[in-house]
Design an enzyme around this catalytic site. Structure first.
Site, PDB file in Angstrom:
ATOM      1  N   CYS A 204     -16.985 -19.001  24.682  1.00  0.00           N
ATOM      2  CA  CYS A 204     -16.970 -17.701  24.003  1.00  0.00           C
ATOM      3  C   CYS A 204     -17.734 -17.747  22.689  1.00  0.00           C
ATOM      4  CB  CYS A 204     -15.556 -17.197  23.755  1.00  0.00           C
ATOM      5  SG  CYS A 204     -15.542 -15.491  23.143  1.00  0.00           S
TER       6      CYS A 204
ATOM      7  N   GLU B 229      -3.494 -30.621  38.262  1.00  0.00           N
ATOM      8  CA  GLU B 229      -3.374 -29.948  36.959  1.00  0.00           C
ATOM      9  C   GLU B 229      -2.227 -30.572  36.184  1.00  0.00           C
ATOM     10  OE1 GLU B 229      -3.223 -28.315  33.726  1.00  0.00           O
ATOM     11  OE2 GLU B 229      -4.752 -27.299  34.929  1.00  0.00           O
TER      12      GLU B 229
ATOM     13  N   LYS C 232     -20.134 -19.890  29.518  1.00  0.00           N
ATOM     14  CA  LYS C 232     -18.816 -20.359  29.107  1.00  0.00           C
ATOM     15  C   LYS C 232     -17.937 -19.208  28.600  1.00  0.00           C
ATOM     16  CE  LYS C 232     -20.687 -24.938  28.128  1.00  0.00           C
ATOM     17  NZ  LYS C 232     -20.573 -25.344  29.530  1.00  0.00           N
ATOM     18  N   THR C 233     -17.675 -18.258  29.496  1.00  0.00           N
ATOM     19  CA  THR C 233     -16.756 -17.167  29.182  1.00  0.00           C
ATOM     20  C   THR C 233     -15.912 -16.858  30.415  1.00  0.00           C
ATOM     21  OG1 THR C 233     -18.075 -15.264  29.928  1.00  0.00           O
ATOM     22  CG2 THR C 233     -18.557 -16.127  27.723  1.00  0.00           C
TER      23      THR C 233
ATOM     24  N   CYS D   7     -19.046 -10.443  26.621  1.00  0.00           N
ATOM     25  CA  CYS D   7     -18.339 -10.797  25.385  1.00  0.00           C
ATOM     26  C   CYS D   7     -17.831  -9.511  24.750  1.00  0.00           C
ATOM     27  CB  CYS D   7     -19.272 -11.526  24.422  1.00  0.00           C
ATOM     28  SG  CYS D   7     -18.517 -11.882  22.812  1.00  0.00           S
TER      29      CYS D   7
ATOM     30  N   ASP E 237     -16.316 -23.522  32.132  1.00  0.00           N
ATOM     31  CA  ASP E 237     -16.891 -24.191  30.963  1.00  0.00           C
ATOM     32  C   ASP E 237     -17.527 -25.540  31.285  1.00  0.00           C
ATOM     33  OD1 ASP E 237     -15.933 -22.051  29.559  1.00  0.00           O
ATOM     34  OD2 ASP E 237     -14.265 -23.118  28.621  1.00  0.00           O
TER      35      ASP E 237
ATOM     36  N   GLN F 266      -7.236 -17.182  27.399  1.00  0.00           N
ATOM     37  CA  GLN F 266      -7.685 -17.674  26.097  1.00  0.00           C
ATOM     38  C   GLN F 266      -8.290 -16.585  25.211  1.00  0.00           C
ATOM     39  OE1 GLN F 266      -9.798 -21.509  26.234  1.00  0.00           O
ATOM     40  NE2 GLN F 266      -9.019 -21.724  28.317  1.00  0.00           N
TER      41      GLN F 266
END
Length: 412
Positions: free
Chosen positions: A162, A15, A321-322, A356, A313, A24
């Site tokens: 998202c 990382e 992608k959440t 969501c 993602d 995020q």
């Protein structure tokens, strides 16, 4: 979770960023002046499990045939099993007139040369969210002078993290304008590339009603392709279908897709950039023609390399992608990785759960939960298409600690 599940783990995390943006979803709250940037950042090392080795570098080459990765500094690292959780990149340069590739953590000089000033904003990186709040306040102050202003909100032609975020920031802008008493002076328009507000019909219908009630305008099949940030003109590719000639063999009319470029002026624009897999992954042997890492959508195991897994993602799974998706995926991945290590069948399955929390106002959220069936899958016995204050409390006060202190320790 992997550390806690193995008796003698040998785990390395590669990382490059010592400061991580794990939460995020908080960027929409930063952009509306509800949170500060400091509320969404933390130091990676503070959440590293005991015994896990951290290499502060970036993996840039992948050799799955020989079970090796090469970092940016040139270090060659061997593995028995590889988990790819690299997220995606924000391809601002995919829009003519903008520059650079962005990441969620912070701005860079290329992206910041055009985004975050002069009415052009984007919540998809932390500094961009901070600047969006400044831009929203500038819009409000200008509206107070009595001017009639235009605010545009975009949704690109690519997969994005998202999918509700482009609408969330529009709802929040609407709320702040109402709060300031100047909503009538600003026209709010949403220009999505797709043909619906949401992929689940029940949520689509609810959002359309919300837009109508708030006098927020929208027009489908519009993709932002160019922007002149000095002249404040955004160019969209507007697409539509027309009936062509009759096909006697198929006994149906040919469908012809047509398009035209439309210029729209703006005072404020929120840009959701095109998004893609990082090139070093997408163009590598573990990538695919579309860039994303191809995995079995249920087991999250690579379709070609059985000792490679992916989640989040970067993984090529539908509608995944959440952060809510990852909360389900990581448990499946750990179970299946251990099964692979033991030579057993991979029985744990990801069912496509996605959530969501769609912010529709300050104090209101519609909790949209669904899976691959494209049907609402509510976790609570409440109508999931209704905006509720209780989901606002969940979004603003509970989800972050659930993520930081539940997911990261492998418990939630």
């Amino acid at each position: 979770r992997l550390s806690n599940s193995l008796s003698n783990p040998d785990i390395t995390v590669i990382e490059p960023n010592p400061i991580s943006v794990s939460y995020q979803p908080g960027q929409t709250l930063v952009a509306a002046g509800i949170w500060e940037k400091e509320d969404i950042v933390y130091k990676t090392k503070d959440f590293l499990p005991d015994g896990v080795k951290l290499i502060e570098d970036k993996a840039v080459e992948f050799d799955p045939e020989n079970n090796k990765v090469i970092t940016k500094s040139g270090e060659i690292i061997s593995y028995d099993y590889l988990i790819v959780a690299a997220g995606l990149v924000l391809n601002y340069a995919g829009i003519k007139g903008l520059d650079g590739i962005g990441y969620s953590a912070s701005a860079n000089l290329e992206v910041s040369s055009k985004i975050g000033k002069n009415g052009v904003h984007s919540i998809y990186y932390a500094d961009g969210a901070v600047n969006t709040w400044k831009g929203m306040q500038e819009l409000i102050n200008e509206a107070k002078s009595g001017k009639k202003l235009k605010a545009l909100f975009t949704h690109p032609s690519t997969a994005i993290k998202c999918g509700g975020a482009p609408k969330k920031i529009m709802y929040l802008t609407n709320a702040r304008l109402n709060e300031a008493g100047v909503r009538n002076n600003v026209e709010l328009s949403f220009y999505p590339n797709g043909g619906t507000m949401f992929g689940v019909p029940e949520y689509h219908d609810a959002i359309v009603k919300q837009f109508e009630a708030r006098d927020m305008k929208w027009e489908y099949h519009n993709n932002l392709v160019e922007i002149d940030t000095d002249a404040k003109i955004a160019t969209f590719k507007k697409s539509w279908e027309e009936k062509g000639e009759w096909d006697a063999d198929l006994e149906e009319y040919e469908v012809i897709t047509k398009s035209e470029l439309i210029e729209r002026d703006y005072d404020f624009i929120h840009i959701t950039p095109p998004m893609k897999a990082p090139d070093e992954i997408g163009n590598s042997p573990i990538g695919s023609g579309k860039g994303w890492v191809p995995v079995n959508k249920e087991t999250l195991q690579h379709v070609k390399y059985p000792n490679v897994f992916a989640l989040g993602d970067i993984a090529a799974v539908p509608m995944g992608k959440t952060g809510g998706s990852v909360r389900k995926q990581y448990k499946v991945l750990v179970d299946n990785l251990i099964a692979a290590m033991e030579g057993k069948e991979l029985t744990s399955k990801y069912a496509g759960y996605t959530v969501c929390p769609l912010i529709t106002d300050i104090g209101k959220v519609m909790l949209a939960e669904f899976d691959w069936s494209k049907k609402p899958t509510p976790s609570f016995p409440l109508d999931p298409t209704q905006e509720r204050y209780i989901w606002w409390l969940l979004k603003v006060y509970l989800l972050k600690p659930m993520t930081i202190y539940g997911m990261l320790p492998g418990k939630a």
